[in-house]
Write a protein that holds these residues in place. Structure first.
Motif, mmCIF file in Angstrom:
data_model
loop_
_atom_site.group_PDB
_atom_site.id
_atom_site.type_symbol
_atom_site.label_atom_id
_atom_site.label_comp_id
_atom_site.label_asym_id
_atom_site.label_seq_id
_atom_site.Cartn_x
_atom_site.Cartn_y
_atom_site.Cartn_z
ATOM 1 N N PRO A 246 0.823 -1.218 0.000
ATOM 2 C CA PRO A 246 0.000 0.000 0.000
ATOM 3 C C PRO A 246 0.853 1.261 0.000
ATOM 4 O O PRO A 246 2.020 1.238 0.394
ATOM 5 N N ARG A 247 0.269 2.331 -0.478
ATOM 6 C CA ARG A 247 0.869 3.652 -0.270
ATOM 7 C C ARG A 247 0.132 4.304 0.892
ATOM 8 O O ARG A 247 -1.069 4.137 1.060
ATOM 9 N N ARG B 234 -11.131 10.380 -5.762
ATOM 10 C CA ARG B 234 -10.304 9.194 -5.501
ATOM 11 C C ARG B 234 -9.447 9.385 -4.260
ATOM 12 O O ARG B 234 -9.225 8.444 -3.490
ATOM 13 N N TYR B 235 -8.949 10.596 -4.045
ATOM 14 C CA TYR B 235 -8.070 10.852 -2.900
ATOM 15 C C TYR B 235 -8.855 11.109 -1.611
ATOM 16 O O TYR B 235 -8.311 10.949 -0.521
ATOM 17 N N PRO C 227 1.514 10.876 -0.544
ATOM 18 C CA PRO C 227 1.533 9.408 -0.521
ATOM 19 C C PRO C 227 2.922 8.835 -0.755
ATOM 20 O O PRO C 227 3.674 9.305 -1.614
ATOM 21 N N GLU D 298 -3.742 3.877 0.129
ATOM 22 C CA GLU D 298 -4.096 3.419 -1.215
ATOM 23 C C GLU D 298 -3.688 1.946 -1.287
ATOM 24 O O GLU D 298 -2.506 1.639 -1.379
ATOM 25 N N GLU E 155 -3.876 -0.413 -3.517
ATOM 26 C CA GLU E 155 -3.211 -0.835 -4.745
ATOM 27 C C GLU E 155 -3.238 0.329 -5.723
ATOM 28 O O GLU E 155 -4.067 1.248 -5.592
ATOM 29 N N ALA F 83 -6.356 2.591 -6.894
ATOM 30 C CA ALA F 83 -7.530 2.371 -6.046
ATOM 31 C C ALA F 83 -7.864 3.638 -5.274
ATOM 32 O O ALA F 83 -6.987 4.466 -5.020
ATOM 33 N N PRO F 84 -9.122 3.808 -4.876
ATOM 34 C CA PRO F 84 -9.469 4.968 -4.053
ATOM 35 C C PRO F 84 -8.725 4.932 -2.718
ATOM 36 O O PRO F 84 -8.544 3.864 -2.119
ATOM 37 N N PHE F 85 -8.295 6.091 -2.255
ATOM 38 C CA PHE F 85 -7.676 6.190 -0.937
ATOM 39 C C PHE F 85 -8.745 6.047 0.138
ATOM 40 O O PHE F 85 -9.838 6.581 0.009
#
Length: 234
Positions: free
Chosen positions: A11-12, A56-57, A66, A212, A214, A217-219
């Motif tokens: 993950p990030r 998304r973020y 990130p 995140e 992957e 992907a949405p955070f």
């Protein structure tokens, strides 16, 4: 669901400012973007076509951008360091203004002293988490250099993996995608100027770790980090 997602393989993690979950600021922002990153709940909104990227973020302002964790570092290590940092930060409230920030619409501190306070706060957070961050490769950093970057921004990118830190940091809460239409940006600014009048000062009472799970992907808001609520002289 969120708990399972944050334990993805690579993950990030990001340290963001997020309004308190119980506040009108949190509800208003999540409704505007069309997604609550804490619950995962999505909502219908008339501005979906101009909020793809910020949705998304999640509703936030970046404190530490990130990052991937360094080898051997676990999410628990990031959480412990972030909590320790947050415990040193006093709570405060500040006035905001809506404005066009380049090709985006965003919320910014209304007062210069609040802007400076948040710049220092974000710098302290970056230093606190620096030992836990995986350094991007030289190649990936060089690929991110764009023609519009200043020499100082390139220097910061090469040293810290992100160009908008320390003296280049600007606290902002993004309201839109990048928009070519200036009238569209100004319409959003006018809308949020009215909302700010109703919402009042922004409560800067804590930060949050977003994950995140992957790429793309949405955070998700994983952990809230309350600031110190002890007042000087109390």
């Amino acid at each position: 669901m969120i708990v399972a997602q944050v334990h993805a393989r690579h993950p990030r993690v990001a340290l963001y400012y997020a309004p308190p979950a119980s506040s009108a600021w949190w509800r208003e922002g999540c409704e505007w973007l069309g997604r609550d990153p804490e619950s995962g709940r999505e909502s219908a909104t008339s501005v979906h076509d101009v909020t793809h990227a910020p949705r998304r973020y999640g509703w936030h302002a970046t404190l530490v951008a990130p990052f991937h964790m360094a080898p051997g570092v676990e999410l628990a290590d990031v959480l412990a360091s972030a909590r320790a940092w947050a415990g040193t930060v006093p709570r405060f409230e500040m006035a905001l203004r809506a404005e066009a920030l380049g090709r985006f619409a965003a919320l910014r501190p209304a007062a210069a002293h609040d802007d400076a306070t948040l710049r220092a706060l974000a710098g302290d957070a970056l230093i606190a988490l620096a030992p836990l961050r995986k350094r991007p490769s030289h190649e990936s950093i060089e690929r991110r250099i764009t023609e519009g970057m200043s020499g100082r921004q390139i220097e910061l990118l090469r040293e810290w993996g992100y160009p908008y830190v320390f003296d280049e940091y600007r606290f902002h809460m993004t309201l839109s995608d990048s928009l070519d239409d200036a009238n569209q940006r100004e319409s959003i600014v006018s809308d949020w100027t009215r909302r700010i009048d109703t919402l009042g000062p922004l409560p800067v009472h804590g930060a949050a770790l977003f994950v995140e799970p992957e790429p793309g992907a949405p955070f998700m808001l994983w952990q809230r980090l309350p600031f110190n609520n002890v007042q000087d002289g109390a």
